[in-house]
Enzyme design. Sequence first.
Site, short mmCIF file in Angstrom:
data_model
loop_
_atom_site.label_atom_id
_atom_site.label_comp_id
_atom_site.label_asym_id
_atom_site.label_seq_id
_atom_site.Cartn_x
_atom_site.Cartn_y
_atom_site.Cartn_z
N GLU A 158 0.85 -1.18 0.00
CA GLU A 158 0.00 0.00 0.00
C GLU A 158 0.90 1.24 0.00
O GLU A 158 1.98 1.22 0.56
CB GLU A 158 -0.92 0.00 1.22
CG GLU A 158 -1.93 -1.12 1.14
CD GLU A 158 -3.00 -1.06 2.22
OE1 GLU A 158 -3.18 0.01 2.84
OE2 GLU A 158 -3.64 -2.09 2.43
N PHE A 258 13.02 -2.73 6.41
CA PHE A 258 12.20 -3.52 7.35
C PHE A 258 12.93 -3.83 8.64
O PHE A 258 12.67 -4.83 9.30
CB PHE A 258 11.61 -4.78 6.69
CG PHE A 258 10.32 -4.47 6.00
CD1 PHE A 258 10.30 -3.68 4.88
CD2 PHE A 258 9.10 -4.91 6.51
CE1 PHE A 258 9.10 -3.33 4.27
CE2 PHE A 258 7.90 -4.57 5.92
CZ PHE A 258 7.90 -3.78 4.79
N ALA A 261 12.56 -0.32 14.12
CA ALA A 261 11.86 -0.67 15.36
C ALA A 261 10.81 0.40 15.66
O ALA A 261 10.93 1.54 15.21
CB ALA A 261 12.86 -0.75 16.50
N GLY A 262 9.79 0.01 16.40
CA GLY A 262 8.73 0.97 16.72
C GLY A 262 7.56 0.26 17.36
O GLY A 262 7.75 -0.65 18.15
N CYS A 269 -2.68 -7.05 5.90
CA CYS A 269 -1.98 -8.20 5.31
C CYS A 269 -1.09 -8.95 6.30
O CYS A 269 -1.37 -10.09 6.64
CB CYS A 269 -1.14 -7.75 4.13
SG CYS A 269 -2.16 -6.98 2.85
C1 UGA Z 1 2.75 -5.93 2.91
C2 UGA Z 1 3.99 -6.40 2.15
O1 UGA Z 1 5.07 -5.49 2.36
C3 UGA Z 1 3.69 -6.49 0.66
O2 UGA Z 1 4.80 -7.01 -0.04
C4 UGA Z 1 2.48 -7.41 0.46
O3 UGA Z 1 2.12 -7.52 -0.90
C5 UGA Z 1 1.31 -6.86 1.24
O4 UGA Z 1 1.65 -6.79 2.63
C6 UGA Z 1 0.15 -7.78 1.01
O5 UGA Z 1 0.21 -8.94 1.45
O6 UGA Z 1 -0.81 -7.39 0.34
P1 UGA Z 1 1.65 -3.52 3.32
O7 UGA Z 1 0.68 -4.22 4.20
O8 UGA Z 1 1.16 -2.54 2.33
O9 UGA Z 1 2.48 -4.61 2.47
O10 UGA Z 1 2.65 -2.74 4.28
P2 UGA Z 1 4.19 -2.81 4.67
O11 UGA Z 1 4.91 -1.75 3.98
O12 UGA Z 1 4.71 -4.18 4.55
O13 UGA Z 1 4.08 -2.43 6.21
C7 UGA Z 1 3.44 -3.30 7.12
C8 UGA Z 1 3.55 -2.81 8.54
O14 UGA Z 1 4.87 -2.99 9.02
C9 UGA Z 1 3.22 -1.33 8.74
O15 UGA Z 1 2.41 -1.20 9.88
C10 UGA Z 1 4.58 -0.70 8.97
O16 UGA Z 1 4.51 0.44 9.77
C11 UGA Z 1 5.32 -1.82 9.67
N1 UGA Z 1 6.79 -1.75 9.54
C12 UGA Z 1 7.38 -1.84 8.32
C13 UGA Z 1 7.57 -1.60 10.68
O17 UGA Z 1 7.05 -1.54 11.81
N2 UGA Z 1 8.94 -1.54 10.54
C14 UGA Z 1 9.53 -1.63 9.34
O18 UGA Z 1 10.77 -1.57 9.30
C15 UGA Z 1 8.75 -1.77 8.21
#
Ligand code: UGA
Length: 442
Positions: A158, A258, A261-262, A269
């Site tokens: 997203e 990725f 931390a937080g 997803c």
């Molecule tokens: C995730 C995957 O990254 C996509 O590759 C996948 O296609 C998608 O799910 C799906 O299955 O449809 P998305 O849910 O859009 O994508 O979001 P992400 O960017 O992965 O973030 C997920 C969560 O992890 C967020 O709440 C973000 O704040 C958190 N996050 C991400 C962290 O806490 N730390 C990080 O270093 C990265």
Amino acid sequence: MGHRITVLGTGYLGATHAASMAELGHDVLGVDVDPGKVAKLNDGEVPFYEPGLQQILQAHLAGGRLRFTGSYAEAAAWGDVHFLTVGTPQKTGELSADLTAVEAVIDSLAPLLTTPAVVLGKSTVPVGTAAVLGARLRAVAPAGDEVELAWNPEFLREGFAVQDTIHPDRLVLGVDADRPGTAERLTREIYAQLLAEDVPLLVTDLATAELAKVAANAFLATKISFINAIADVCEAAGADVVRLADAIGYDDRIGRRFLNAGIGFGGGCLPKDIRAFMARAGELGVGHAMAFLREVDNVNMSRRAAMVERTRLAVGGSLLGARVAVLGAAFKPDSDDVRDSPALNVAGQMQLQGAAVSVYDPKATESCRRVFPTLTYATTALEACTRADAVLVLTEWEEFRQLAPESLAGQVGARVVIDGRNCLDPARWRAAGWTYLGVGRP
Ligand code: UGA
């Protein structure tokens, strides 16, 4: 050459896929059982916030390459390639995925397929689903064995949905090895522009394609929980998890992305996918192999409680009557999605413990109001911070990174900032007289 394709289900994934396929030169019919969604999309309105999507939607509606309908009969008659893009949410009270929508699409489409067709599944499903759906399709469709089902999982993020669809890292196609058909040839034609740009296409069996998707999300979730667990150790030892992540991230085998931390991961997803993966592994008799995902989930969920606790201590030991500003409510920046949002969860928990919580998010206020109508929503960051005993940054929107601690200082009741995403510059905030508290940093 453009294909006539349909996209069945116009939620997040489907609306993006339909508009992106039109962008790639195909004639696209999007299908949804929700007449409200169909009407909105035909009017050029995206029902959620996704950078760049509205523009291509409107361009291709106007150009005639894209339209939306509620009719499966029209869909069956229109195209010979049907993308399946409906959601697979978590079942209520269970870890497993709810396949109702996926099955409903197959059951609506199958009886209408009188000529050869290919159904390309994109939804995230438990391994083994594609084989079952394929058999169901062939049994019901008048065209019988001339209907082929293959799996083409979606990996888009997203906030980058259009870009990830048109310029993906890779394409995966799972085909039924026992029934060679035209799925691979058609997929190569549909994505010809991407293949010409050297996007790798991996052709696998059905099970591998289904698993590749959930394994990718499980790995990403594990990476985030890993760094969050390390953050706890950093706090205990007086180390800085941000510098640590930089230090280990330079190793290509680890990678810096990725490792932020937080307050952990949320969204529609990652959380439901790791749970469905655990459930499916259990059904396959290998639950032990995925047992670590339960810990990944536990670490992640405990971040939220830890943030509430940190805030309670920062405001003097009790949330009762404390004024807390929450900046950010979406599950991540550049999105208005609040499904399983850690930020909104923390805001809600604090309010339930008696705090007066004022929430500001640049885009997600409307979606927040629907799930949490009792919180107070401010229209600017400044307004949310008025007389606050603590300011919490819970989603790392660029707007919050740019906040000037000097000008905010006059607005708050106490200069306490808690950076739930480690996205602010501690030195700058401290220099402006603030108590800065990050996650896993001294
Ligand atoms: C995730 C995957 O990254 C996509 O590759 C996948 O296609 C998608 O799910 C799906 O299955 O449809 P998305 O849910 O859009 O994508 O979001 P992400 O960017 O992965 O973030 C997920 C969560 O992890 C967020 O709440 C973000 O704040 C958190 N996050 C991400 C962290 O806490 N730390 C990080 O270093 C990265």
